[in-house]
Design an enzyme around this catalytic site. Structure first.
Site, short mmCIF file in Angstrom:
data_model
loop_
_atom_site.label_atom_id
_atom_site.label_comp_id
_atom_site.label_asym_id
_atom_site.label_seq_id
_atom_site.Cartn_x
_atom_site.Cartn_y
_atom_site.Cartn_z
N GLU A 175 0.23 3.82 2.04
CA GLU A 175 0.28 5.12 1.38
C GLU A 175 -0.49 5.13 0.06
O GLU A 175 0.04 4.76 -0.98
CB GLU A 175 1.74 5.54 1.11
N LYS A 217 -0.75 6.92 5.35
CA LYS A 217 0.01 8.06 4.80
C LYS A 217 -0.73 8.59 3.57
O LYS A 217 -0.47 8.16 2.45
CB LYS A 217 1.43 7.61 4.45
P1 13P Z 1 6.96 13.69 -0.43
O1 13P Z 1 6.75 14.23 0.95
O2 13P Z 1 8.11 14.33 -1.15
O3 13P Z 1 5.70 13.63 -1.23
O4 13P Z 1 7.46 12.19 -0.25
C1 13P Z 1 6.83 11.38 0.66
C2 13P Z 1 6.89 9.99 0.20
O5 13P Z 1 7.40 9.16 0.91
C3 13P Z 1 6.31 9.65 -1.11
O6 13P Z 1 6.19 8.27 -1.23
#
Ligand code: 13P
Length: 336
Positions: A175, A217
């Site tokens: 991510e 992500k």
């Molecule tokens: P949000 O969808 O609230 O941005 O959170 C996703 C997430 O896992 C952030 O690390």
């Protein structure tokens, strides 16, 4: 097909998405205090067991990301949280980074920590039932940021994390989040997000990570939250697809977006358009935290004992997101 690839596909195929319920105790405390609920382990558990017992889990959710406290908890009806998730057919996952700290020599930027002792923690989480993990690198954006230093050091950490996770037979969610905060244009977001993602893949390849056994992500390509511009959903979807088409290697099975501060409806509508316009071979789904839980949390705070009401709100949101993951969402269905 590798085992890791099978796990990744199980989580994100057929319109299924990921529930990111991995708020740290600090973040969850902020969310609960905002709705006047005391942030105790019992209350954090109660909200989470309420949504995790919802009927839509079976049909729509392929994986749930948990925080360390939650993966070790037992529900009020005596079930271990990972078992509750597995019983709905989803896989339990776990956030394994230990948060973003100031980056030395660029202190307005962040570097995500958590590599020390990670191998041992991963073994423990596997035994608790986790089959996938999450690590979030976070990048601010402006004229001068993200710097080459932040792009490089976070990519390096994401790659070392991913290699260790795969060594322990779990799928890493990679991510890299370029934040929405700022007055930048969507084109600047496109340029910087592409640079960030490309660097992540350079490092993942260098660290011999099996790209067919990861889930990316990323953020969508948006105008900054205080930008005077506001591009359309159609443009958001096109720029997001362009970014991913040009920066993600084809072995990657799928992409699960974060919501990042978009409203529930924006996050749903944009995902829907991305899927309608998707010309890539990547599965495009959701891994939302706020955009899946916001309304449910608000409803729950009004009466924490009214489980059905909270679950109804959560079910609707999750179903709408799963329709969007197939490009089949519409305003009519949203408001039905
Ligand atoms: P949000 O969808 O609230 O941005 O959170 C996703 C997430 O896992 C952030 O690390």
């Amino acid at each position: 097909m590798s085992e890791l690839n099978k796990i990744a596909l199980k989580i994100i195929s057929n319109g299924k998405g990921i529930l990111a319920a991995d708020e740290s105790n600090g973040t969850m405390t902020k969310r609960l205090e905002a709705i006047n609920v005391p942030s105790t382990p019992e209350n954090r558990l109660l909200f989470r067991e309420t949504i995790l017992s919802s009927e839509s889990m079976k049909e729509c959710i392929g994986g749930v990301i948990l925080y360390d406290e939650t993966i070790n908890q037992t529900t009020s009806f005596g079930k271990l949280i990972p078992d509750l998730i597995s019983s709905s057919g989803a896989l339990p996952g776990i956030k394994v980074d230990t948060g973003a700290k100031n980056l030395a020599n660029s202190s307005e930027e962040k570097i995500t920590e958590g590599l020390d002792g990670l191998r041992e923690r991963l073994k423990k989480y596997y035994k608790l039932g986790a089959r996938f993990t999450k690590w979030r690198g976070v990048y601010c954006i402006s004229d001068k940021y993200p710097s080459k230093l932040a792009i490089h050091s976070n990519a390096h950490a994401l790659a070392r994390y991913s290699a260790l996770v795969q060594e322990n037979n779990m799928v890493p969610i990679v991510e890299p989040e370029v934040l929405m905060d700022g007055d930048h244009t969507a084109d600047h977001c496109l340029k910087k997000t592409s640079e960030v993602i490309k660097k992540c893949f350079d490092e993942l390849i260098l660290h011999k990570v099996d790209l067919s056994g990861i889930i990316l992500k990323p953020n969508m390509i948006l105008d900054g939250s205080s930008s005077k511009y506001k591009i359309s959903g159609e443009e958001i979807s096109q720029k997001t697809i362009q970014c991913l088409q040009n920066s993600v290697p084809s072995e990657v099975p799928g992409i699960a977006f974060l919501s990042g501060g978009q409203s529930e409806i924006e996050a749903t509508e944009n995902l829907n358009l991305i899927n309608k316009n998707n010309t890539t071979k990547f599965i495009m789904t959701y891994s939302y935290g706020r955009a899946l839980q916001q309304s449910a949390l608000k409803t729950w705070s009004k009466n924490t004992k009214d489980i059905k009401k909270t679950q109804n709100i959560f079910n609707h949101r999750v179903k709408m997101c799963s329709l969007a993951a197939k490009g089949k969402w519409s305003n009519e269905l949203e408001n039905k």
